[in-house]
Design a protein around this motif. Structure first.
Motif, PDB file in Angstrom:
ATOM      1  N   ARG A   1       8.408  41.886  29.443  1.00  0.00           N
ATOM      2  CA  ARG A   1       9.456  41.188  29.207  1.00  0.00           C
ATOM      3  C   ARG A   1      10.042  40.458  30.445  1.00  0.00           C
ATOM      4  O   ARG A   1      10.492  39.580  30.136  1.00  0.00           O
TER       5      ARG A   1
ATOM      6  N   ALA B   1       7.853  37.702  30.920  1.00  0.00           N
ATOM      7  CA  ALA B   1       8.146  36.274  29.992  1.00  0.00           C
ATOM      8  C   ALA B   1       9.549  35.759  30.502  1.00  0.00           C
ATOM      9  O   ALA B   1       9.371  34.449  30.202  1.00  0.00           O
ATOM     10  N   ARG B   2      10.260  36.361  31.021  1.00  0.00           N
ATOM     11  CA  ARG B   2      11.675  35.655  31.604  1.00  0.00           C
ATOM     12  C   ARG B   2      11.080  34.525  32.442  1.00  0.00           C
ATOM     13  O   ARG B   2      11.751  33.417  32.731  1.00  0.00           O
TER      14      ARG B   2
ATOM     15  N   VAL C   1       8.281  33.270  32.923  1.00  0.00           N
ATOM     16  CA  VAL C   1       7.335  31.885  32.193  1.00  0.00           C
ATOM     17  C   VAL C   1       8.463  31.086  31.728  1.00  0.00           C
ATOM     18  O   VAL C   1       8.307  29.841  31.790  1.00  0.00           O
ATOM     19  N   ARG C   2       9.488  31.699  31.119  1.00  0.00           N
ATOM     20  CA  ARG C   2      10.391  30.751  30.159  1.00  0.00           C
ATOM     21  C   ARG C   2      11.128  29.816  31.635  1.00  0.00           C
ATOM     22  O   ARG C   2      11.454  28.581  31.041  1.00  0.00           O
ATOM     23  N   GLU C   3      11.315  30.601  32.672  1.00  0.00           N
ATOM     24  CA  GLU C   3      12.031  29.757  33.515  1.00  0.00           C
ATOM     25  C   GLU C   3      11.345  28.765  33.972  1.00  0.00           C
ATOM     26  O   GLU C   3      11.670  27.537  34.502  1.00  0.00           O
TER      27      GLU C   3
ATOM     28  N   ALA D   1       8.831  27.130  32.442  1.00  0.00           N
ATOM     29  CA  ALA D   1       8.919  26.156  31.472  1.00  0.00           C
ATOM     30  C   ALA D   1      10.043  25.414  31.380  1.00  0.00           C
ATOM     31  O   ALA D   1       9.766  24.160  31.104  1.00  0.00           O
ATOM     32  N   ASN D   2      11.090  25.614  31.990  1.00  0.00           N
ATOM     33  CA  ASN D   2      12.309  25.176  31.839  1.00  0.00           C
ATOM     34  C   ASN D   2      12.568  24.202  33.381  1.00  0.00           C
ATOM     35  O   ASN D   2      13.657  23.699  33.715  1.00  0.00           O
TER      36      ASN D   2
ATOM     37  N   PRO E   1       2.408  31.026  25.957  1.00  0.00           N
ATOM     38  CA  PRO E   1       3.387  29.984  25.222  1.00  0.00           C
ATOM     39  C   PRO E   1       3.113  28.594  26.167  1.00  0.00           C
ATOM     40  O   PRO E   1       3.618  27.680  25.818  1.00  0.00           O
ATOM     41  N   LEU E   2       2.912  28.609  27.456  1.00  0.00           N
ATOM     42  CA  LEU E   2       2.688  27.487  28.204  1.00  0.00           C
ATOM     43  C   LEU E   2       1.581  26.591  27.936  1.00  0.00           C
ATOM     44  O   LEU E   2       1.528  25.461  28.189  1.00  0.00           O
TER      45      LEU E   2
END
Length: 819
Positions: free
Chosen positions: A144, A147-148, A150-152, A154-155, A181-182
């Motif tokens: 988890r 994953a955070r 990775v989201r950052e 992606a942003n 997800p990437l």
């Protein structure tokens, strides 16, 4: 865009000149050169033309090697040339290093293989391709956090995360799952590796483009050298902090010892060689725990129950410890070490496998393993053994694989610390037992699969009799010898176990003495077993005292058995109370047995209540037992509803049982319904079970269709059942072929059933061979059954049983008279 012609880039000019000069040697052409090196003509031409972007590093290395030029010098020229080029202009499709995430195989990124797809691997058909597969993934707390990050990324934010954990705890797999997800967003992934990890990182980090994952698995290879590590750390920091370079995501993994080394501050008088690495990693490491916690284990169990065979297999060994990742990572390597090891190492492993599958304890004495190995060598291997073969083999097997597992490792048993005088029956006395070894759990399980049909050779039994001292080990191996019809070794091992005080061995010898007509000797052994607290002996002796009219002594013995709390002792005592007209006393004992894990007494009570007309009381008891998963209780409930005329209720109850994994009750209902004449309903019930893959239902439905005259439908159902590979289905087809008069086809089907592990099929084949007058063939088949531990099949063919009266030697020949 490219920053100008090559005369403004001296390194690029020199690089191309050296390549062109070598190519212009007589007899060389670009087309032939490219074809020979696996490069296209355009690629070769682009590498040496006077304008355009620099070639890729891969092209430079291949051309240098093919032309006999010094690779290191040309790579250094290429590095200097590309430092002056815009990253997007370097040859290679107009992109920086790496390739789309979706183009990567996770195993090429060093995710440990966990297994192969069905029909693949070393036992696949000739020409088959080994297809490595990954088990389902269980997300944990560190996932988890990852994953955070990775989201950052992606942003639009550059991120670095280094996962820290011991070997094979799931670090690299976690990174692979995190970047998925990437992949859908078009990100690339670059794994610096060739010619070395650090060298490629140094050469190409400056070329990394935005929306790239930089994969630094085993990051000590990048940061470990004080000189190159400092340069790589600086390049990574630049990648993360220069806005026009991002976003990028840098993922790495480290063992704890390296993370501690880089984080430690040096002594005042020592150089701070890891200062740049420490600064880079500060606040960017993430701990991966060694074991799965309870929620993660529950998630793994759910995946296993939904069909994940790799997780299901690993859970049989690692559920208690929670070290699923280590088990999954080490399993393929452990199998390789067994299959590809030296003859001596393989012999020791086979001894250990046989000992464990036949009942010996976890800790196997060195002397036993060495002496037992004698007959596991071929004659050629035995003749060529060096004097120190055992030491070399133990050293070979002590080397660990992924997950810190060794095929056969030295063990140090914990002492059993109990109050003085608290000796327990059947337990070996405390004290040193010499050097002992433990077989890896996965190899123990693998041994059951690949050696389960084999009887160990003579050296195994001799070494067990000579070196094993624990009474439980001796008795279990004695019982295994009996199951294999090795009766002489059964007797001798049983005597050793009895001499050591094992109650079960005393009871076994007592029965043998009684069968031989030695009643005083049998009674003496029985009393010794009872004095040692053996419940079977106490019950046996109680029955004998009761038959002799000594009721008081029988009650005392029975009371001692009941005090043990063993379910079958409670059931025995409850039955005696019931026969004596004490139903309440019987019920109390049956309740205690159910609480101890055996509900059979409650089933007896339920039956009695049903016979007495107390249907409500009977159903309540059946419901209670059914809650434990008892198929018999479920069937009784289904049958009671059906007998009461509530067929819909009976079917609904049976369907609930089938949905919970207990189709037997519904299948039994179908049989009863057909017997009562409602064939259509019986077939409908069977079809529902067939739809969920029940092989017994397929076979029952096939029989129903045959009785209805639908031979084609019956044949199709029977063949559908055989396609599952289940032995009972294959044997069913064999019996049908025999009934149809085709003995040859019957044998063919029965052999398939035997090869699939159906030991009943071996007896069936032996009967067919006997009918055909082939006694030798029948013996061979029965010997296979005996070797696999199914000597009970021997009694079905009296002529062979008489020939084998004294048992079999370990090599399978009939034993000469010995008693």
């Amino acid at each position: 865009m490219y920053d100008g012609p090559s005369d403004q880039n001296p390194a690029l000019t020199e690089l191309r000149d050296r390549l062109r000069t070598a190519m212009e040697q007589p007899g060389r052409s670009m087309t032939a050169l490219g074809r020979g090196l696996g490069l296209g003509r355009t690629t070769v031409h682009t590498a040496v033309r006077r304008s355009g972007p620099p070639p890729s590093k891969r092209t430079v290395v291949i051309l240098a090697r093919g032309l006999g030029l010094p690779v290191a010098e040309l790579v250094e020229l290429w590095r200097r040339a590309t430092e002056r080029a815009d990253p997007a202009s370097v040859a290679g499709g107009g992109a920086g290093p790496g390739r789309p995430i979706g183009d990567w195989d996770p195993h090429d990124l060093e995710v440990h293989p966990a297994g192969t797809a069905p029909g693949s691997g070393p036992r696949a058909a000739p020409g088959g391709v080994v297809r490595r597969v990954l088990p389902g993934y269980v997300s944990r707390e560190h996932d988890r956090v990852l994953a955070r990050a990775v989201r950052e990324a992606a942003n639009g934010h550059g991120r670095l995360v280094v996962l820290v954990g011991d070997s094979s705890t799931g670090k690299t797999r976690a990174c692979w799952e995190a970047v998925q997800p990437l992949a859908a967003l078009g990100w690339r992934l670059w794994h610096p590796f060739d010619p070395t990890r650090a060298q490629e990182a140094l050469d190409d980090l400056h070329r990394v483009l935005p929306r790239t994952v930089v994969w630094l698995n085993e990051a000590q290879h990048y940061f470990g050298d004080p000189v190159t590590g400092e340069r790589i750390a600086a390049a990574v920091r630049s990648l993360l902090t220069v806005p026009e370079r991002g976003p990028v995501l840098v993922l790495g993994t480290l063992w704890p010892k390296y993370a501690l080394r880089y984080a430690a501050l040096p002594a005042p008088d020592e150089p701070d060689v890891y200062s740049p690495v420490r600064a880079l990693l500060e606040g960017r490491t993430l701990i991966v725990p060694e074991a799965f916690d309870a929620p993660a284990l529950a998630a793994a169990v759910a995946l296993a129950e939904s069909g994940d065979r790799l997780l299901a297999d690993a859970l049989t060994r690692a559920r208690t410890s929670g070290q699923l990742a280590q088990d999954l990572a080490g399993a393929p390597q452990l199998r390789d070490r067994y299959e590809q090891g030296s003859p001596a190492a393989r012999a020791l492993l086979q001894v250990a496998m046989d000992a464990r599958r036949l009942g010996a304890g976890l800790h196997l004495p060195r002397a036993f393993l060495v002496d037992a190995a004698t007959d596991y060598f071929s004659q050629g291997e035995y003749d060529q053994r060096a004097d120190d073969w055992a030491e070399a083999a133990f050293a070979e097997l002590a080397r660990p694989v992924h997950g810190k597992q060794a095929p056969l490792r030295r063990a140090v048993p914990r002492p059993a610390l109990r109050p003085p005088g608290d000796a327990r029956p059947g337990e070996a006395p405390a004290g040193p037992a010499g050097t002992v070894f433990r077989l890896a759990d996965h190899l123990e399980q693998h041994g059951r699969a690949v050696r389960g049909d084999l009887c160990p050779p003579a050296s195994f039994w001799h070494a067990a009799h000579t070196h094993l001292t624990r009474p439980d080990d001796l008795y279990r191996l004695a019982e295994a010898a009996r199951a294999c019809h090795r009766l002489q070794w059964h007797h001798h091992l049983c005597r050793r176990a009895a001499h050591a005080g094992h109650a079960g061995a005393l009871l076994r010898l007592s029965r043998a003495r009684r069968e031989a007509g030695d009643h005083p000797g049998a009674d003496s052994l029985l009393r010794r077993a009872a004095d040692a607290g053996d419940v079977d002996a106490l019950l046996n002796l109680a029955e004998r005292r009761e038959r002799a009219g000594d009721t008081a002594a029988a009650e005392v013995l029975l009371g001692r058995a009941v005090e043990s709390g063993r379910p079958y002792a409670l059931l025995h005592a409850g039955g005696r109370r019931e026969r004596a007209g004490d139903p309440r006393g019987a019920e109390i004992l049956f309740e205690r047995a159910a609480d101890a894990g055996d509900p059979d007494g409650l089933l007896l009570l339920a039956r009695d209540r049903k016979l007495a007309g107390d249907l409500e009381g009977a159903e309540a008891l059946y419901q209670r037992v059914a809650a434990t998963g008892s198929p018999l209780a479920l069937f009784q409930l289904v049958f009671m509803r059906g007998a009461a005329g509530d067929m819909e209720g009976a079917e609904a109850l049976g369907q609930r049982a089938a949905d919970a994994g207990h189709p037997h009750a519904l299948l039994q209902l179908a049989r009863v319904v057909e017997f009562e004449g409602d064939v259509e309903r019986a077939e409908a019930i069977c079809r529902r079970l067939v739809a969920i893959g029940s092989v017994p239902a397929m076979l029952d439905l096939a029989d129903m269709r045959e009785r209805a005259g639908d031979l084609a439908g019956a044949e199709e159902l029977a063949r559908r059942a055989t396609r599952t590979g289940r032995p009972e289905a294959l044997l069913h087809m064999a019996r049908k072929r025999r009934e149809a008069g085709s003995v040859q086809e019957a044998e063919a089907w029965a052999r398939q059933a035997a090869d699939a592990g159906g030991h009943d099929a071996l007896l069936y084949l032996a009967e067919l061979r006997t009918e055909a007058g082939d006694t030798q063939g029948a013996e061979t088949l029965l010997r296979r059954a005996a070797d696999a531990g199914h000597a009970d099949k021997v009694e079905n063919l009296p002529a062979i049983a008489a020939k084998w009266r004294y048992g079999l030697d370990p090599d399978g020949t009939p034993t000469l008279p010995w008693h």
